[in-house]
Scaffold this active site. Structure first.
Site, PDB file in Angstrom:
ATOM      1  N   ASP A  58       0.857  -0.878  -0.126  1.00  0.00           N
ATOM      2  CA  ASP A  58       0.157  -0.204   0.199  1.00  0.00           C
ATOM      3  C   ASP A  58       0.902   1.811   0.049  1.00  0.00           C
ATOM      4  O   ASP A  58       2.052   1.530   0.480  1.00  0.00           O
ATOM      5  CB  ASP A  58      -0.935  -0.046   0.930  1.00  0.00           C
ATOM      6  CG  ASP A  58      -1.909  -1.141   1.661  1.00  0.00           C
ATOM      7  OD1 ASP A  58      -2.425  -1.276   0.274  1.00  0.00           O
ATOM      8  OD2 ASP A  58      -2.409  -1.730   2.513  1.00  0.00           O
ATOM      9  N   ALA A  59       0.162   2.401  -0.820  1.00  0.00           N
ATOM     10  CA  ALA A  59       1.396   3.720  -0.724  1.00  0.00           C
ATOM     11  C   ALA A  59       1.520   4.211   0.325  1.00  0.00           C
ATOM     12  O   ALA A  59       3.061   4.889   0.837  1.00  0.00           O
ATOM     13  CB  ALA A  59       0.424   4.612  -1.270  1.00  0.00           C
TER      14      ALA A  59
END
Length: 536
Positions: A58-59
């Site tokens: 995930d970012a």
């Protein structure tokens, strides 16, 4: 993100086939659209090639991330992930402490619409965890993933009652600088010539100090108030945070002028808090919230286990009633019990009434008449009628009017059962231009018992029937079991055959931080205006 240079991303390992990096938090693995670059695009451009993506972080997650650089590398890495010949270990700082120091969690999860949630029809998700350290009411976990599902660690932690700090989507709050999840180690077992890849955890996931954690959360929670035009007055009243905002388990923090109130929501199990940790929190909170006094109050759980009894004794302190202000309006506060005189979650609704009320106003379940005071401050209001079953609350309401220099002429304070009073108004044809109803979940008046679950439809119908042409209505409830869909249905039924139909209807949950796991406020509100003519 698009301007990040390749040098910002630390390379852990690189050869002709593979590239392994330590991804910073805040950068996506690959580009979600043309305006944002991901790690794959940034490093690929720097090397003049297209990197193969075989895993995703995930970012907001940092840590070890592997790419392929060649066709051979893509085949080997793709097969390793497909056959699960990889071992992935993460670090997570969670809001809560596991019951056992280590163990395994198993859930069935489904990923839909950008979120992952529990579902009997979902895929099996498994992980093993080990508690590295406990830091006050937080725990630092080391997690080995046994399966790979989008947001798996985040959701499984949340489902176990311990969301990851900084994970606003799954209940870990939005008052921290980052998601506290880090991919610490990656071992590709099918590649014996490759070492285990390791990315050192950042400060918050290594050995964080409790006072630093508290201060970081409190500082960010206070930023909107400090950064507002003109800042905030020293006697200003507002809710600093609840657990779903801060990630700090069990406590709600309210700033009542120069007094800081901590409401401890007693859990059904043992509390996560020790006296020393609460004292550290108090010191940090007084500094960050610019307060002088610290007041601690326990809200007992339904089981009444008295889990916080020792804390209540340690922080026992008497306070005299005092006056503080919300948006320039003065109210008296009494800290002798849990009901202080003002429900801070209604701040936005009170402001809406102050801006929009007009004509004759009725305030049902008025308590200390805060809504009535706000309405009376509007020059378009001609009278207010405050209805409550408790004469002591109405007496405080009168005092709140006087503190704001409001002439009591035209303002009535009536001790009465709200439903009984509304029924009389319907019978007599009495109408109001502004209707405010903020009912409790449960109440008694003489021999009458009020239950919001049972009486919602009747109460809402009566409120609508006393609405004058063009009237404004605010109807707000705080009940966990009454969902927004039920409130909508009750309103639709209550307005079905009205002479003056409602328009400009807004039915909403007051807190935008409510997560997909149901974490968040229970305050739900109807705002509407009724038509001025039967054919509107």
């Amino acid at each position: 993100m698009a301007t990040i240079q390749s040098g910002t991303i630390r390379v852990i390992y690189e050869d002709d086939n593979f590239l392994v990096v330590d991804k910073p938090s805040g950068i996506p693995t690959h580009a979600p659209n043309d305006s944002i670059q991901g790690v794959a695009e940034i490093l690929g451009e720097a090397r003049g090639l297209r990197l193969g993506v075989h895993q995703r972080l995930d970012a907001a997650t940092s840590g070890v991330l592997a790419f392929s650089k060649s066709a051979q590398g893509a085949t080997r890495l793709g097969k390793a992930f497909e056959l699960r010949n990889v071992k992935k270990t993460y670090r997570a700082l969670v809001c809560g402490i596991p019951k056992t120091a280590s163990g395994q969690w198993t859930h069935t999860l489904v990923h839909e619409g950008g979120v992952t949630k529990a579902s009997p029809q979902g895929k099996m998700a498994k992980l093993r965890y080990r508690t590295v350290a406990t830091i006050g009411p937080f725990a630092l976990l080391e997690i080995d993933l046994m399966t790979g599902i989008t947001h798996q660690i985040r959701v499984q932690c949340a489902l176990e009652g311990m969301p990851i700090l900084g994970d606003a989507l799954y209940g870990g709050g939005n008052c921290f600088e980052r998601l506290c999840l880090h991919a610490q180690r990656l071992l590709i077992t099918s590649e014996p010539n490759l070492p285990a890849f390791y990315a050192k955890p950042p400060m918050w996931l290594d050995a964080p100090k409790l006072d630093k954690l508290f201060s970081a959360i409190l500082s960010r929670a206070m930023d909107p108030w400090r950064n507002a035009p003109g800042g905030f007055a020293q006697d200003e009243v507002f809710c600093v945070f609840a657990p779903q905002h801060s990630g700090i388990p069990e406590i709600v923090v309210e700033r009542l002028g120069r007094t800081l109130l901590v409401r401890h929501l007693e859990p059904d199990a043992d509390t996560l808090w020790r006296e020393g940790d609460m004292r550290i929190f108090a010191k940090c909170a007084l500094r960050e919230c610019q307060c002088d006094d610290f007041c601690y109050r326990v809200h007992e759980s339904a089981s009444k286990r008295h889990a916080c009894r020792s804390l209540a004794r340690a922080f026992d302190k008497a306070f005299d009633p005092f006056v503080a202000c919300e948006q320039g309006i003065a109210y008296q506060f009494d800290l002798s019990g849990n009901a202080t005189g003002l429900y801070l979650d209604q701040r936005d609704n009170r402001h809406w009434i102050a801006q929009n009320a007009s004509g004759s106003v009725i305030n049902l379940f008025a308590y200390t008449c805060a809504f009535s005071v706000c309405a009376a401050m509007n020059p378009n209001v001609t009278s207010t009628t405050s209805i409550d079953a408790a004469p002591a609350a109405l007496k405080k309401g009168r005092l709140n009017f006087e503190r704001n220099h409001i002439d009591l002429n035209g303002h009535r304070f009536i001790k009465e059962d709200a439903i009984k009073y509304l029924s009389k108004c319907v019978q007599n044809g009495t109408k109001f231009d502004t209707i405010i109803c903020d009912p409790p979940s449960f109440g008694r008046f003489e021999k009458n018992v009020f239950s919001l679950e049972d009486d919602l439809n009747d109460l809402l119908s009566l409120c609508c029937r006393v609405a004058a042409p063009g009237a404004l209505m605010l109807f707000s409830i705080n009940h966990r079991k009454i969902r927004l869909s039920k409130l909508r249905s009750a309103f639709k039924e209550a307005t079905r055959n009205l002479e003056y139909a409602p328009k400009d209807v807004s039915i909403f949950v007051n807190d935008e931080t409510v997560s997909v796991l149901g974490v968040g406020t229970d305050l739900k509100t109807i705002r509407c205006r009724f038509s001025r003519a039967t054919n509107d």
